[in-house]
Design an enzyme around this catalytic site. Structure first.
Site, PDB file in Angstrom:
ATOM      1  N   LYS A  17       0.856  -1.187   0.000  1.00 53.49           N
ATOM      2  CA  LYS A  17       0.000   0.000   0.000  1.00 53.49           C
ATOM      3  C   LYS A  17       0.886   1.230   0.000  1.00 53.49           C
ATOM      4  O   LYS A  17       2.014   1.194   0.508  1.00 53.49           O
ATOM      5  CB  LYS A  17      -0.882   0.021   1.261  1.00 53.49           C
ATOM      6  CG  LYS A  17      -2.121   0.879   1.112  1.00 53.49           C
ATOM      7  CD  LYS A  17      -3.216   0.125   0.389  1.00 53.49           C
ATOM      8  CE  LYS A  17      -4.480   0.924   0.270  1.00 53.49           C
ATOM      9  NZ  LYS A  17      -5.602   0.038  -0.062  1.00 53.49           N
TER      10      LYS A  17
HETATM   11  N1  GLU Z   1      -7.122   0.400  -3.257  1.00 56.52           N
HETATM   12  C1  GLU Z   1      -7.934  -0.730  -3.517  1.00 56.52           C
HETATM   13  C2  GLU Z   1      -8.025  -1.639  -2.297  1.00 56.52           C
HETATM   14  O1  GLU Z   1      -7.878  -1.201  -1.191  1.00 56.52           O
HETATM   15  C3  GLU Z   1      -7.511  -1.462  -4.774  1.00 56.52           C
HETATM   16  C4  GLU Z   1      -6.148  -2.064  -4.739  1.00 56.52           C
HETATM   17  C5  GLU Z   1      -5.681  -2.598  -6.088  1.00 56.52           C
HETATM   18  O2  GLU Z   1      -6.454  -2.649  -7.028  1.00 56.52           O
HETATM   19  O3  GLU Z   1      -4.512  -2.952  -6.180  1.00 56.52           O
HETATM   20  O4  GLU Z   1      -8.333  -2.778  -2.395  1.00 56.52           O
END
Ligand code: GLU
Length: 476
Positions: free
Chosen positions: A107
Site C-alpha cells: 500500500k
Molecule cells: N485500493 C484498492 C483496495 O484497497 C484497490 C487495490 C488494487 O487494485 O490494487 O483494495
C-alpha cells in the site's frame, strides 16, 4: 474517530490476525513471518510550486512478498501515516489471498490534500512521487503494482504509468506497472465501478443463503431493505447506485463528511451524487432531511449499514448504539477491534472488508493480465460466440417455419442471446465468480467449524492458510 485508548489501525489489524491464528496450527515462526510488514519506504521530496519549494511525505509499504508482484492502492490524504499504510498493506495481503489474485500485499500513501492543488500541480507532484518509487522498483509490473485508493483515480494512475514508461522505454510490459488506468491508456472496462460492484455481488451472495441471513435476523432478498451508506466516493456511490437501481434496496441515509441526508422513502443516489459534484457538499440538497451530525446517522435504524469512507468510524464510543443487524465493510478497516467485539456480542453480522471491498483488486488483476497479454478480453472470441448463437437461433426459426410450428422467439431473448460477451461483460462475470468463490471459502469455515463464530475470523483463516501454504512451498 476512534476514541482514545483504542489500538492503532495497524494494531487493530494485528489483533484481528491474532484471533484467527489462535485457531490455527501454525508454527510461531511462520505466524510471525506472516504478521509482520516486510518493509516501509518513506520518501520526502520537494516540488517547486507557486514560486516556492513544497516538501511532501510519501510511503510505500510492502507487507508480504510471498507472491510477486505485490499489489495495493496509493492514497492521497492529509491523514496518511506509516501506521495506516502498514495496516492497509497487511489487509491487501489477506484480501489478495482470499479472492485468489496472485499478489502479495502492499500500500502507498502521500500526505496531501488533493483539493488544495490544481490539475497541473497534482501532475507534477504525482510524477515526482512516482519517480521516487519507480527508481527503487516500488512501481514495477513484476514487483509492485499500485492502483487507486482514497483521493486518487484514473488520472493519477495514467500519470504514473506514463512516468514509468518514460523511465523504462524498452519495457514491453510497462502498462502493467499500475492498474486503475483509464481505458484509453491501457485500463479495463469496469475498473472504476469494480469495488462498488463487488459490494453488490457480495451482498447478493450473502442473501442467497437462508442460514446466513437468519444469523443477521434478516429474511427475503435485497429488495426493499433499508440501507445506510457512509461516504459517497467512488466505492459508496457505485455500491449504493447498483443496490438501489438494480436490486431494489432503499437508501434511507447517505452520510458525508459534512453531514447526512435522510429519507425513509429512499434517496436517489445519482441525484445526490450530481449535487455533490456540482456543489462540493451535500448541503442544500432539496428533497431530503439534512442532519448536521453525520456520524450520529450511523446509529439510525436500518437493515444494512455500508461504511464506505475510511477506517475507525465505528469504534468503542459508538458501537453499542449501532442498530444495523448487518454491516458490510466497503471501506478498509471501518470497525476497530474493540467495536468488532462489541458488535459481535450484540449479534451483528459483519461482512469483512478484506472480502467486501475486494472487487477493486480483483478487476485490477484482470487489468494487469490484459496488459501483459497485450489484448483486450473478448477480442478473439466475441464474434465467434455470436456466430454460434446465430446458428442455433436460425435453426430454431427454420424448424419452426418448415414444420409450421409457428414458434416465435422473444425479441429480447434473440438480442441477448446473439450478443457475444464484450470486455465489460467478461469483467463482471469474472468478478461475480470471484466474489462467489471467496464467499464460499469463508462460509465453509464460518459454518464448518464450531470454534469460528463470524465471517471476519473465517476470512482471516482462509487467507492466512493460503499465505502459509505458499511460504511452506517455498521451503520456509
Ligand atoms: N485500493 C484498492 C483496495 O484497497 C484497490 C487495490 C488494487 O487494485 O490494487 O483494495
Amino acid at each position: 474517530m476512534a476514541v482514545t485508548g483504542e489500538p492503532s489501525f495497524r494494531e487493530s489489524v494485528d489483533l484481528m490476525f491474532n484471533r484467527a491464528v489462535a485457531l490455527m496450527d501454525l508454527s510461531p515462526g511462520l505466524e510471525q513471518k506472516i504478521r509482520v510488514c516486510n518493509s516501509t519506504y518513506t520518501v520526502r521530496f520537494g516540488v517547486r510550486l507557486r514560486g516556492k519549494i513544497e516538501t511532501f511525505t510519501g510511503y510505500r509499504s510492502v507487507h508480504s512478498e510471498h507472491m510477486e508482484p505485490v499489489k495495493g492502492g496509493i492514497r492521497y490524504a492529509m491523514s496518511v501515516n506509516q501506521d495506516e499504510v502498514e495496516a492497509l498493506a497487511a489487509l491487501m495481503t489477506y484480501k489478495c489471498a482470499l479472492v485468489e489474485t496472485p499478489f502479495g500485499g502492499s500500500k502507498g500513501g502521500l500526505c496531501i490534500d488533493p483539493r488544495q492543488w490544481d490539475e497541473h500541480e497534482l501532475e507534477q507532484i504525482t510524477r515526482r512521487f512516482a519517480y521516487e518509487l519507480i527508481k527503487r522498483d516500488l512501481i514495477n509490473p513484476a514487483q509492485n503494482v499500485p492502483a487507486p485508493d482514497m483521493g486518487t483515480g484514473e488520472r493519477e494512475m495514467a500519470w504514473m504509468a506514463d512516468q514509468y514508461a518514460r523511465m523504462n522505454t524498452t519495457d514491453i510490459n510497462a502498462k502493467a506497472c499500475v492498474t486503475g488506468k483509464p481505458p484509453h491508456a491501457g485500463g479495463i472496462q469496469g475498473r472504476v465501478e469494480a469495488t462498488g460492484r463487488g459490494v453488490q455481488y457480495a451482498l447478493r451472495e450473502f442473501f442467497r443463503y437462508p442460514e446466513d441471513k437468519a444469523a443477521a435476523g434478516l429474511g427475503g432478498g435485497i429488495d426493499g431493505k433499508r440501507v445506510i451508506v457512509q461516504g459517497l466516493g467512488n466505492v459508496g456511490y457505485h455500491a449504493a447506485k447498483f443496490l438501489s437501481e438494480e436490486d431494489g434496496a432503499k437508501i434511507v441515509a447517505i452520510i458525508e463528511h459534512d453531514g447526512a441526508l435522510t429519507d425513509d422513502k429512499g434517496l436517489n443516489v445519482e441525484d445526490v451524487r450530481q449535487w455533490i459534484v456540482k456543489h462540493g457538499s451535500i448541503k442544500g440538497y432539496a428533497g431530503a432531511a439534512f442532519v448536521e451530525d453525520g456520524a450520529a446517522v450511523l446509529e439510525h435504524d436500518c437493515d444494512i449499514l455500508i461504511p464506505a469512507a475510511m477506517e475507525g468510524v465505528i469504534h468503542k464510543g459508538n458501537a453499542a448504539r449501532i442498530k444495523a443487524p448487518l454491516i458490510i465493510e466497503a471501506a478498509n478497516g471501518p470497525i476497530t477491534f474493540g467495536a468488532d467485539e462489541l458488535l459481535r456480542k450484540k449479534g451483528c453480522v459483519i461482512i469483512p472488508d478484506m472480502y467486501a471491498n475486494a472487487g477493486g483488486v480483483t478487476v485490477s488483476y484482470f487489468e494487469w493480465v490484459k496488459n501483459l497479454s497485450h489484448i483486450r478480453f473478448g477480442r478473439m472470441q466475441r464474434r465467434a460466440e455470436e456466430a454460434r448463437s446465430r446458428l442455433i437461433v436460425e435453426e430454431l426459426e427454420r424448424l419452426s417455419s418448415d414444420r409450421g410450428l409457428g414458434w416465435e422467439l422473444a425479441p429480447d431473448f434473440k438480442e441477448r442471446f446473439l450478443t457475444g460477451s464484450d470486455e465489460l461483460a467478461l469483467v463482471r462475470s469474472g468478478l461475480d465468480d470471484t466474489m462467489r468463490a471467496a464467499y464460499g471459502a469463508m462460509r465453509e469455515v464460518w459454518h464448518g467449524r464450531n470454534d469460528v463464530g463470524d465471517l471476519r475470523v473465517a476470512a482471516y483463516i482462509v487467507a492466512i492458510d493460503r499465505v502459509a501454504k505458499t511460504y511452506r512451498s517455498k521451503g520456509l
